[in-house]
Design a protein around this motif. Structure first.
Motif, mmCIF file in Angstrom:
data_model
loop_
_atom_site.group_PDB
_atom_site.id
_atom_site.type_symbol
_atom_site.label_atom_id
_atom_site.label_comp_id
_atom_site.label_asym_id
_atom_site.label_seq_id
_atom_site.Cartn_x
_atom_site.Cartn_y
_atom_site.Cartn_z
ATOM 1 N N UNK A 65 0.838 -1.206 0.000
ATOM 2 C CA UNK A 65 0.000 0.000 0.000
ATOM 3 C C UNK A 65 0.867 1.248 0.000
ATOM 4 N N UNK A 66 0.412 2.264 -0.706
ATOM 5 C CA UNK A 66 1.130 3.522 -0.811
ATOM 6 C C UNK A 66 0.284 4.667 -0.289
ATOM 7 N N UNK A 67 0.949 5.684 0.218
ATOM 8 C CA UNK A 67 0.250 6.921 0.559
ATOM 9 C C UNK A 67 -0.375 7.507 -0.706
ATOM 10 N N UNK A 68 -1.384 8.320 -0.515
ATOM 11 C CA UNK A 68 -2.050 8.961 -1.648
ATOM 12 C C UNK A 68 -1.047 9.793 -2.447
ATOM 13 N N UNK A 69 -0.943 9.589 -3.762
ATOM 14 C CA UNK A 69 0.050 10.317 -4.562
ATOM 15 C C UNK A 69 -0.118 11.829 -4.509
ATOM 16 N N UNK A 70 -1.354 12.310 -4.496
ATOM 17 C CA UNK A 70 -1.575 13.753 -4.442
ATOM 18 C C UNK A 70 -1.088 14.333 -3.119
ATOM 19 N N UNK A 71 -1.291 13.592 -2.037
ATOM 20 C CA UNK A 71 -0.811 14.027 -0.733
ATOM 21 C C UNK A 71 0.709 14.078 -0.714
ATOM 22 N N UNK A 72 1.336 13.054 -1.287
ATOM 23 C CA UNK A 72 2.798 13.017 -1.352
ATOM 24 C C UNK A 72 3.337 14.202 -2.152
ATOM 25 N N UNK A 106 7.987 20.286 6.527
ATOM 26 C CA UNK A 106 7.397 18.984 6.851
ATOM 27 C C UNK A 106 8.014 18.418 8.124
ATOM 28 N N UNK A 107 9.320 18.549 8.249
ATOM 29 C CA UNK A 107 9.995 18.059 9.458
ATOM 30 C C UNK A 107 9.444 18.735 10.705
ATOM 31 N N UNK A 115 5.867 2.607 0.678
ATOM 32 C CA UNK A 115 4.605 3.344 0.681
ATOM 33 C C UNK A 115 4.602 4.585 1.537
ATOM 34 N N UNK A 116 5.638 4.766 2.394
ATOM 35 C CA UNK A 116 5.761 6.021 3.134
ATOM 36 C C UNK A 116 6.007 7.167 2.159
ATOM 37 N N UNK A 117 5.792 8.383 2.625
ATOM 38 C CA UNK A 117 6.084 9.554 1.803
ATOM 39 C C UNK A 117 7.527 9.983 2.049
ATOM 40 N N UNK A 161 -0.053 15.185 8.506
ATOM 41 C CA UNK A 161 1.161 15.992 8.369
ATOM 42 C C UNK A 161 0.987 17.042 7.276
ATOM 43 N N UNK A 162 0.231 16.711 6.233
ATOM 44 C CA UNK A 162 -0.038 17.701 5.198
ATOM 45 C C UNK A 162 -0.827 18.869 5.770
ATOM 46 N N UNK A 163 -1.842 18.578 6.576
ATOM 47 C CA UNK A 163 -2.620 19.656 7.187
ATOM 48 C C UNK A 163 -1.748 20.505 8.105
ATOM 49 N N UNK A 164 -0.881 19.852 8.880
ATOM 50 C CA UNK A 164 0.009 20.581 9.777
ATOM 51 C C UNK A 164 1.026 21.406 8.998
#
Length: 234
Positions: free
Chosen positions: A10-17, A28-29, A161-163, A182-185
């Motif tokens: 499984x992979x993270x959502x590509x758009x989110x990545x 991000x960090x 599958x991690x970003x 993390x994207x929202x943050x």
């Protein structure tokens, strides 16, 4: 570690990545609590690249890139190939021919806990690469490793599958299940930084913008005049 190739993780959502990649490593960090940074040893082969994608992992033996060849087949559009060796190596496991194959599959870049070569060609073709060394030293294709298993780089565990976000500041990994939060943050942090940037452009000081002025006395900091300091009163 078994010599396995794990297919279809499984992979993270590509758009989110992709969106995380736009915010960059530092943001991000910070947004995920100052975690996931792979350390200062991973540097870009050429400056200016910025990517965010989903990890395909490869574990190789030092000086042996057999499992990178195996991993290429598992890569798809939006991925980032992340390579570790099971003991330290600076040999050039990755170069322009690998990059050509990965670019054809829509891979966004490569992160190597070992060496990269063909830097001029990578820069010319615009294929992003981060590594711990640049080395013309060639490799063999003789020893089995693993693909799409958890690997460790810079003290961080990267799962398939991690970003992976990478830019001139280095590389950071976001766990797949945390990517949306993390994207929202990251978005909230970027908005806050823009407000601070506006304040600095207007002449405000960090002491006031960050609310530090009233805390200085608590750090034991005193303001004294030059005359007082020169006389040794402080």
């Amino acid at each position: 570690m078994k010599n396995v190739v794990v297919t279809g993780p499984p992979r993270a959502d590509p758009a989110t990545a992709s969106a995380l990649g736009e915010f960059g490593v530092a943001t991000v960090h910070e947004a995920q609590g100052r975690t996931g940074y792979l350390g200062p040893d991973l540097r870009p082969a050429w400056s200016g690249a910025r990517i965010g994608g989903t990890a395909v992992t490869a574990l190789c033996w030092p000086g042996d890139n057999l499992m990178i060849h195996v991993a290429v087949e598992q890569c798809q559009e939006g991925d980032v190939l992340v390579v570790a060796t099971n003991s330290p190596s600076t040999d050039g496991l990755f170069g322009e021919l690998f990059a050509t194959a990965l670019a054809r599959r829509g891979v966004r870049g490569v992160v190597l806990g070992t060496g990269v070569r063909d830097v001029a060609e990578l820069r010319e073709m615009g294929f992003p690469a981060w590594s711990t060394a640049v080395s013309a030293q060639g490799t063999v294709k003789a020893t089995a490793g693993a693909v799409n298993v958890p690997i460790t780089l810079g003290g961080q565990t990267i799962h398939p599958g991690d970003v992976v976000v990478a830019d001139d500041d280095g590389v950071v990994c976001v766990p797949r299940d945390d990517a949306t939060a993390v994207l929202a943050a990251s978005r909230a942090r970027a908005e806050k930084e823009e407000r601070n940037r506006t304040a600095f452009r207007a002449g405000e000081l960090g002491l006031d913008v960050y609310g530090m002025r009233d805390r200085l006395a608590g750090f034991g900091i005193e303001y004294v005049t030059y005359e007082e300091f020169a006389k040794g009163d402080r």
